[in-house]
Design a protein around this motif. Structure first.
Motif, PDB file in Angstrom:
ATOM      1  N   ALA A   1      12.445 -37.925  75.327  1.00 40.51           N
ATOM      2  CA  ALA A   1      12.938 -36.819  75.959  1.00 40.51           C
ATOM      3  C   ALA A   1      14.063 -37.126  76.659  1.00 40.51           C
ATOM      4  CB  ALA A   1      11.838 -35.984  76.757  1.00 40.51           C
ATOM      5  N   SER A   2      15.296 -36.137  76.712  1.00 37.07           N
ATOM      6  CA  SER A   2      16.407 -36.650  77.326  1.00 37.07           C
ATOM      7  C   SER A   2      16.516 -36.036  78.898  1.00 37.07           C
ATOM      8  CB  SER A   2      17.427 -36.029  76.585  1.00 37.07           C
ATOM      9  OG  SER A   2      17.412 -34.633  76.262  1.00 37.07           O
ATOM     10  N   VAL A   3      17.568 -36.406  79.802  1.00 40.91           N
ATOM     11  CA  VAL A   3      17.628 -36.014  81.079  1.00 40.91           C
ATOM     12  C   VAL A   3      18.791 -35.024  80.780  1.00 40.91           C
ATOM     13  CG1 VAL A   3      18.522 -36.486  83.176  1.00 40.91           C
ATOM     14  CG2 VAL A   3      16.951 -38.034  82.077  1.00 40.91           C
ATOM     15  N   LEU A   4      18.542 -33.807  81.466  1.00 41.56           N
ATOM     16  CA  LEU A   4      19.746 -32.738  81.459  1.00 41.56           C
ATOM     17  C   LEU A   4      20.652 -32.766  82.541  1.00 41.56           C
ATOM     18  CD1 LEU A   4      17.757 -29.755  80.327  1.00 41.56           C
ATOM     19  CD2 LEU A   4      18.857 -31.248  78.818  1.00 41.56           C
ATOM     20  N   ARG A   5      21.782 -33.136  82.342  1.00 38.54           N
ATOM     21  CA  ARG A   5      22.758 -33.145  83.444  1.00 38.54           C
ATOM     22  C   ARG A   5      24.137 -32.321  83.486  1.00 38.54           C
ATOM     23  NH1 ARG A   5      25.609 -37.562  83.465  1.00 38.54           N
ATOM     24  NH2 ARG A   5      25.105 -38.896  81.653  1.00 38.54           N
ATOM     25  N   ARG A   6      24.656 -31.907  84.606  1.00 34.60           N
ATOM     26  CA  ARG A   6      25.925 -31.251  84.426  1.00 34.60           C
ATOM     27  C   ARG A   6      26.739 -31.687  85.806  1.00 34.60           C
ATOM     28  NH1 ARG A   6      23.173 -25.473  86.599  1.00 34.60           N
ATOM     29  NH2 ARG A   6      22.089 -25.886  84.786  1.00 34.60           N
ATOM     30  N   GLU A   7      27.917 -31.622  85.779  1.00 34.03           N
ATOM     31  CA  GLU A   7      28.953 -31.949  86.864  1.00 34.03           C
ATOM     32  C   GLU A   7      29.398 -30.985  87.734  1.00 34.03           C
ATOM     33  OE1 GLU A   7      29.001 -35.463  87.224  1.00 34.03           O
ATOM     34  OE2 GLU A   7      27.576 -35.783  85.817  1.00 34.03           O
TER      35      GLU A   7
ATOM     36  N   GLY B   1      28.797 -29.058  90.946  1.00 36.08           N
ATOM     37  CA  GLY B   1      28.377 -30.418  91.819  1.00 36.08           C
ATOM     38  C   GLY B   1      27.395 -31.079  90.866  1.00 36.08           C
ATOM     39  N   PRO B   2      27.370 -32.313  90.981  1.00 35.72           N
ATOM     40  CA  PRO B   2      26.406 -33.258  90.031  1.00 35.72           C
ATOM     41  C   PRO B   2      24.905 -32.649  90.011  1.00 35.72           C
ATOM     42  CG  PRO B   2      27.681 -34.643  91.076  1.00 35.72           C
ATOM     43  CD  PRO B   2      27.971 -33.324  91.915  1.00 35.72           C
ATOM     44  N   LEU B   3      24.270 -32.203  88.761  1.00 31.75           N
ATOM     45  CA  LEU B   3      22.671 -31.981  89.053  1.00 31.75           C
ATOM     46  C   LEU B   3      22.103 -32.459  87.724  1.00 31.75           C
ATOM     47  CD1 LEU B   3      21.044 -29.928  90.777  1.00 31.75           C
ATOM     48  CD2 LEU B   3      21.794 -28.249  89.051  1.00 31.75           C
ATOM     49  N   ALA B   4      20.976 -32.875  88.093  1.00 29.46           N
ATOM     50  CA  ALA B   4      20.205 -33.387  86.978  1.00 29.46           C
ATOM     51  C   ALA B   4      18.715 -33.229  86.708  1.00 29.46           C
ATOM     52  CB  ALA B   4      20.278 -35.147  86.937  1.00 29.46           C
TER      53      ALA B   4
ATOM     54  N   THR C   1      -2.300 -26.726  82.337  1.00 29.18           N
ATOM     55  CA  THR C   1      -1.403 -27.827  82.596  1.00 29.18           C
ATOM     56  C   THR C   1      -0.299 -27.143  83.624  1.00 29.18           C
ATOM     57  OG1 THR C   1       0.414 -27.465  81.060  1.00 29.18           O
ATOM     58  CG2 THR C   1      -1.378 -28.713  80.600  1.00 29.18           C
ATOM     59  N   VAL C   2      -0.136 -28.392  84.659  1.00 31.15           N
ATOM     60  CA  VAL C   2       1.039 -27.962  85.844  1.00 31.15           C
ATOM     61  C   VAL C   2       2.136 -28.830  85.199  1.00 31.15           C
ATOM     62  CG1 VAL C   2       1.921 -28.453  88.038  1.00 31.15           C
ATOM     63  CG2 VAL C   2      -0.532 -27.788  87.500  1.00 31.15           C
ATOM     64  N   ALA C   3       3.214 -28.010  85.147  1.00 33.29           N
ATOM     65  CA  ALA C   3       4.567 -28.676  84.716  1.00 33.29           C
ATOM     66  C   ALA C   3       5.287 -29.273  86.034  1.00 33.29           C
ATOM     67  CB  ALA C   3       5.572 -27.886  83.999  1.00 33.29           C
ATOM     68  N   SER C   4       5.719 -30.785  86.179  1.00 32.62           N
ATOM     69  CA  SER C   4       6.441 -31.099  86.973  1.00 32.62           C
ATOM     70  C   SER C   4       7.591 -31.682  86.593  1.00 32.62           C
ATOM     71  CB  SER C   4       5.565 -32.311  87.691  1.00 32.62           C
ATOM     72  OG  SER C   4       4.316 -31.807  88.168  1.00 32.62           O
ATOM     73  N   THR C   5       8.694 -31.451  87.351  1.00 32.02           N
ATOM     74  CA  THR C   5      10.390 -32.086  87.167  1.00 32.02           C
ATOM     75  C   THR C   5      10.887 -32.579  88.214  1.00 32.02           C
ATOM     76  OG1 THR C   5      10.361 -29.947  85.453  1.00 32.02           O
ATOM     77  CG2 THR C   5      12.393 -31.060  86.112  1.00 32.02           C
ATOM     78  N   VAL C   6      11.721 -33.594  88.011  1.00 36.11           N
ATOM     79  CA  VAL C   6      12.396 -34.064  88.955  1.00 36.11           C
ATOM     80  C   VAL C   6      13.641 -33.761  89.123  1.00 36.11           C
ATOM     81  CG1 VAL C   6      13.240 -36.193  89.944  1.00 36.11           C
ATOM     82  CG2 VAL C   6      11.151 -36.303  88.903  1.00 36.11           C
ATOM     83  N   VAL C   7      14.382 -33.231  90.321  1.00 36.42           N
ATOM     84  CA  VAL C   7      15.749 -32.758  90.074  1.00 36.42           C
ATOM     85  C   VAL C   7      16.466 -33.678  91.061  1.00 36.42           C
ATOM     86  CG1 VAL C   7      17.227 -30.581  90.563  1.00 36.42           C
ATOM     87  CG2 VAL C   7      14.810 -30.168  89.815  1.00 36.42           C
ATOM     88  N   LEU C   8      17.620 -34.157  90.624  1.00 31.32           N
ATOM     89  CA  LEU C   8      18.316 -34.988  91.439  1.00 31.32           C
ATOM     90  C   LEU C   8      19.884 -34.185  91.819  1.00 31.32           C
ATOM     91  CD1 LEU C   8      18.497 -37.489  92.714  1.00 31.32           C
ATOM     92  CD2 LEU C   8      19.784 -38.334  90.649  1.00 31.32           C
ATOM     93  N   VAL C   9      20.157 -33.761  93.013  1.00 35.03           N
ATOM     94  CA  VAL C   9      21.209 -33.124  93.554  1.00 35.03           C
ATOM     95  C   VAL C   9      22.395 -34.006  94.008  1.00 35.03           C
ATOM     96  CG1 VAL C   9      22.106 -31.209  94.912  1.00 35.03           C
ATOM     97  CG2 VAL C   9      19.528 -31.172  94.068  1.00 35.03           C
ATOM     98  N   GLY C  10      23.542 -34.149  93.383  1.00 34.87           N
ATOM     99  CA  GLY C  10      24.545 -34.950  93.975  1.00 34.87           C
ATOM    100  C   GLY C  10      24.290 -36.496  93.937  1.00 34.87           C
ATOM    101  N   GLY C  11      23.495 -36.866  93.219  1.00 26.65           N
ATOM    102  CA  GLY C  11      23.104 -38.134  93.251  1.00 26.65           C
ATOM    103  C   GLY C  11      22.287 -38.897  94.478  1.00 26.65           C
TER     104      GLY C  11
END
Length: 331
Positions: A49-55, A58-61, A87-97
């Protein structure tokens, strides 16, 4: 030849009763801002599965979703419980690195069968739990489920907090992180619910439960707006964390020597100030609720006042330090 009986339409997906969520927000335990490649390596939690990113703005993944199977009870009003499986869905969100969130949620629906089904049925629907047994009308059920979720947890009830915290601990202990953050900051917790309210939505209500825990209730117009509610809650959690951290740093700097004040306060401006952009990263349908929340809680006014206070303290501390802490000749 007898006529062919009409084909019965396949049943559609059940209407959600409520979405229950938990978000933990903290500073990434790393000395550097993660670039795109490092972000992909850290967030690639699911093979294939791929990581979704936008710039922009501001950087958000976003990491791929991870499913956690549950077979437990759910709080139903003040005292009752109901069995849920799914099921419970869990996601990591990275803000601004720099800033990381662990977001766990599940959409509660009526089971279309009264008996428990094989795990293959549930695992194919990531982030959905089914209530097994009798369920009141949705107009009553959603209020009772919201009340049950925010009530003190009982034995064998759905524990999103533990699921969320466990996944966050796994991420923070990754060997890809050097465990040398630029500043020390607390982890905040946002518990949230979202229900479908038709003409009553969109609407939001935020409550501070304690110094580090918040409760957010969201009402949307239709079930198709529920994913937007998730993204809205993640964005609120980011900005609540930023306010919590800057408040903590200002308190920590009180009474310190001039040079120590600069050491405590300067990292806020250097590493966090540029992350403040409430509502800029949420879907258009949830920008009006953000404006309503801003009007009620004055988030941006608080942030602007705190940033100005930090800047003034740094300027004054630098001024004193440059003159050896003696201003008598200037008066």
């Amino acid at each position: 030849m007898p006529p062919t009986p009409p084909r019965r339409a396949a049943p559609g997906p059940p209407t959600p009763l409520v979405v229950l969520g938990e978000i933990r927000t903290c500073l990434l335990p790393h000395s550097m801002t993660l670039d795109g490649q490092a972000t992909d390596e850290l967030l690639a939690t699911v093979a294939g599965a791929s990581v979704l990113r936008r710039e922009r703005p501001g950087p958000l993944a976003f990491s791929p979703r991870r499913a956690t199977g549950v077979d437990c009870h759910l709080g139903w009003g003040a005292t009752a419980t109901a069995r849920v499986v799914g099921t419970v869905a869990s996601t990591v969100v990275l803000v601004g690195g720099r800033l990381v969130q662990l977001s766990s949620h599940t959409t509660v629906v009526r089971a279309q069968q009264k008996k428990r089904r094989p795990w293959s049925h549930y695992i194919s629907r990531i982030g959905v739990t089914e209530v097994i047994g009798e369920v009141p009308d949705r107009a009553v059920a959603d209020r009772q489920l919201v009340a049950g979720y925010f009530a003190p947890p009982g034995p064998n009830t759905l524990d999103l907090a533990s699921i969320c915290a466990r996944h966050l601990d796994d991420l923070r202990s990754s060997p890809l992180l050097d465990q040398r953050p630029q500043l020390r900051a607390p982890t905040t917790r946002l518990r949230w619910t979202a229900v479908v309210g038709g003409n009553a939505g969109p609407a939001v209500s935020l409550r501070l439960e304690n110094e580090l825990c918040r409760a957010l209730r969201v009402t949307v117009r239709t079930a198709t707006d529920l994913p937007d509610a998730l993204r809205f809650c993640q964005d609120v959690a980011v900005h609540d964390w930023l306010l919590t951290v800057i408040d903590a740093r200002v308190r920590a700097a009180e009474g310190l020597e001039d040079g120590q004040q600069v050491t405590v306060l300067a990292p806020v401006l250097e590493h966090l100030a540029h992350l403040w952009m409430p509502g800029a990263q949420v879907p258009a349908a949830m920008r009006a609720p953000w404006r309503d929340l801003q009007a009620a809680a004055n988030f941006s006014k608080q942030w602007t006042a705190r940033v100005e206070q930090v800047q003034r303290r740094i300027d004054v501390a630098t001024y004193y330090a440059a003159r050896g802490g003696n201003l008598s000749g200037d008066w």
